[in-house]
Enzyme design. Structure first.
Site, short mmCIF file in Angstrom:
data_model
loop_
_atom_site.label_atom_id
_atom_site.label_comp_id
_atom_site.label_asym_id
_atom_site.label_seq_id
_atom_site.Cartn_x
_atom_site.Cartn_y
_atom_site.Cartn_z
CG ASP A 176 -1.94 1.01 1.30
OD1 ASP A 176 -2.83 0.99 0.42
OD2 ASP A 176 -1.91 1.89 2.19
CD GLU B 76 -2.22 2.25 -3.59
OE1 GLU B 76 -3.30 2.82 -3.81
OE2 GLU B 76 -1.56 2.47 -2.56
C1 NOJ Z 1 -4.50 2.89 -0.86
C2 NOJ Z 1 -5.65 1.99 -0.57
O1 NOJ Z 1 -5.96 1.28 -1.74
C3 NOJ Z 1 -6.76 2.86 -0.08
O2 NOJ Z 1 -7.97 2.15 0.02
C4 NOJ Z 1 -6.35 3.48 1.23
O3 NOJ Z 1 -7.35 4.40 1.62
C5 NOJ Z 1 -5.02 4.22 1.11
N1 NOJ Z 1 -4.05 3.51 0.38
C6 NOJ Z 1 -4.45 4.49 2.47
O4 NOJ Z 1 -4.01 3.31 3.06
#
Ligand code: NOJ
Length: 562
Positions: free
Chosen positions: A222, A288
């Site tokens: 993440d 991500e």
């Molecule tokens: C990316 C995640 O996909 C999202 O759902 C989240 O709110 C943010 N990162 C913070 O962790």
């Protein structure tokens, strides 16, 4: 839908073996994202859980995906749908236990499915033991050094240390009772960790080993681009609120934004790769990272994570020239980094593609959601037709595809959720300007009727709209032409047809048409124009909509065997 019933080509030597110990299993895998709280609820409390997932794994096996990625299932206050983690090495009691996790992973592996878990290293929950310790220990303590605490500005420290903005709206700083401020790039309940602190690094190594030892095959990382920040004193103001967003990265020389995509963040992933490679097969990971292409693939280098989500593709809309440019660029970037390309159309953070792809170009999705999906009104049938065409195009591309739960049912965005049921922190933090992401997180319909359409025996934590049962697995299972059967057939064919990681474009095509060959056996043609076009040579293997007198209608993709 047109299906040719028999398989046509045997896998070749370069086709990865997706079922086994092949260290490259992920390079062309199809990975299904499970949002655990919305997938299946075994205990009837309205919240999806791990036993619910285990019971429904046969759906994924029958669909033909190679792996499942679980969004966070850790103990959490749910201030941000589980991305606010209390304890990285446990399971939220409402979702089950570690034993339930082990049973789920064992059953997945028995069915030939790999398991990927979500790792949230940028921030913890404010309920994490470390953050509670930091609050109690006070300014200057070692416990505060695991986070980003600073004194405020102004005569009495009443102003935040910088003008940095939270992704969810408002200042990225929150003041605590003793007067200091802490950084939270997301919700105030998600304090950012300090990755210059060696205890933080060591603890995440422990977490990685914890899950690897439990048999997890990989990690989705993440906000992978935000861990390392420029925390040298004095902290720098950005000068304008919009410069806090990833969209502003192009305004900065590469690696110089104070908190996104700094060069030193790659050290973290090189360190993790050493851990992944001690396992057999080596564990895989996907970043991500909302970072432009050539910089994004740096996270996917072989000595780092291996893959990075391709959000440019997701944001590419429905425009042939634009998509071709993105596909070509993505493949070149991935190749240059020694990674495989990735493709994604939907996830838990964006408007589902069955709705998004028919919003007129330039539509602000937040404004559309705020209108309850009425301005502009979306034609659900047109959206589904386009989504099916987009999916077949995506599944024909070299690299791996990430599929979000419910897209195999053709689910649209639930845009008209009443505001009183919204859970996403974006709604409150933006002062009710953005509704947030709940509309793509509504619990799945499994049956045509019954309580929560088979999601569980009780209700569902977000209301399912009337008519949701028509999209259910039960309604589509075995029904020729259904979206579920289209996905099943496409995934089965894809597995047989995969060959190499390249494609060859055809330039001799009508305007608005994309056509490419995968090796000399498989051809994909997508008609993104408004008119029916002739089909090129090849035997029809599968099409996303019935062919129009043997010709390819608008918003249709066909796979041809050569
Ligand atoms: C990316 C995640 O996909 C999202 O759902 C989240 O709110 C943010 N990162 C913070 O962790």
């Amino acid at each position: 839908m047109t299906v040719r019933s028999t398989a046509r080509t045997a896998p070749t030597a370069s086709t990865p073996d997706l079922s086994s110990q092949d260290p490259g299993w992920w390079r062309q895998a199809v990975i299904y994202q499970v949002y655990p709280r919305s997938f299946a609820d075994a205990d009837g409390d309205g919240l999806g859980d791990l036993r619910g997932i285990t019971q429904r794994l046969t759906h994924l096996a029958a669909l033909g995906v190679d792996a499942l990625w679980l969004s966070p299932f850790y103990p959490s206050e749910l201030a941000d749908g589980g991305y606010d983690v209390d304890d990285y090495r446990d399971v939220d009691p409402r979702l089950g236990t570690l034993d339930d996790f082990d049973a789920m992973a064992a059953e997945a592996h028995r069915l030939g499915l790999k398991v990927i878990v979500d790792l949230v290293p940028n921030h913890t929950s404010h309920r994490h033991a470390w953050f509670r310790e930091a609050l109690a220990a006070g300014p200057g303590s070692a416990a505060r050094d695991r986070y980003v605490f600073r004194d405020g500005r102004g005569e009495h420290g009443e102003l935040p240390p910088t003008d940095w903005q939270s992704v969810f709206g408002g200042s990225a700083w929150q003041r605590v009772p003793d007067g200091q401020w802490y950084l939270h790039l997301f919700a105030p309940q998600q304090p950012d960790l300090n990755w210059e602190n060696e205890q933080v690094r060591a603890d995440f190594r422990t977490t990685l080993r914890f899950w690897c030892d439990r048999g997890v095959d990989g990690f989705r990382v993440d906000v992978a681009h935000a861990l390392v920040k420029d925390l040298g004193e004095p902290l720098r103001d950005l000068g304008a609120p919009e410069l806090s967003g990833e969209a502003a990265l192009a305004e900065f020389a590469p690696g110089t934004h104070p908190f996104y995509d700094r060069d030193d963040v790659h050290e973290v992933y090189r360190d993790w790769r050493k851990i992944f490679d001690t396992y057999s097969p080596p564990r895989t990971a996907v970043a991500e990272a909302w970072v432009p292409g050539p910089r994004r693939v740096l996270y996917a280098r072989p000595d780092e994570l291996g893959q990075a989500f391709n959000f440019e593709y997701l944001q590419g809309g429905w425009d042939a020239a634009k998509l071709r440019g993105i596909i070509t660029g993505s493949l070149a970037d991935a190749h240059a980094a020694g990674a495989s390309a990735t493709w994604v159309l939907s996830n838990h953070d964006v408007v589902r593609h069955a709705s998004r792809l028919v919003l007129p170009p330039g539509t602000d999705p937040d404004a559309w959601l705020l209108s309850g999906g009425r301005a502009p009104a979306v034609d659900a049938a047109a959206g589904l037709r386009r989504a099916r065409a987009a999916t077949l195009l995506m599944l024909a591309l070299p690299g791996s595809a990430y599929v979000y739960q419910g897209e195999e049912l053709g689910l649209p965005e639930v845009a008209d959720l009443p505001t009183e049921v919204l859970q996403d922190p974006i709604w409150e933090q933006t002062g009710h300007v953005r509704k947030g992401r709940d509309g793509c997180r509504v619990p799945l319909p499994w049956t045509t009727d019954g309580p929560s359409y088979g999601f569980g025996t009780g209700g569902a934590w977000l209301p399912q709209p009337p008519g949701f049962g028509g999209y259910s697995v039960q309604a589509q299972d075995g029904v020729a032409g259904s979206t579920l059967e289209l996905y099943r057939t496409a995934l089965r064919l894809r597995r047989k047809l995969l060959d190499g990681e390249s494609l060859t474009w055809s330039d001799d095509v009508p305007a608005g048409v994309l056509r490419f060959d995968r090796s000399d056996t498989w051809r994909c043609v997508t008609n993104l124009s408004g008119t029916t076009v002739d089909l090129p040579a090849g035997e029809v293997l599968l099409s996303s909509a019935p062919l129009d007198g043997g010709r390819l209608g608008p918003d249709t993709t066909v796979w041809l065997g050569l």
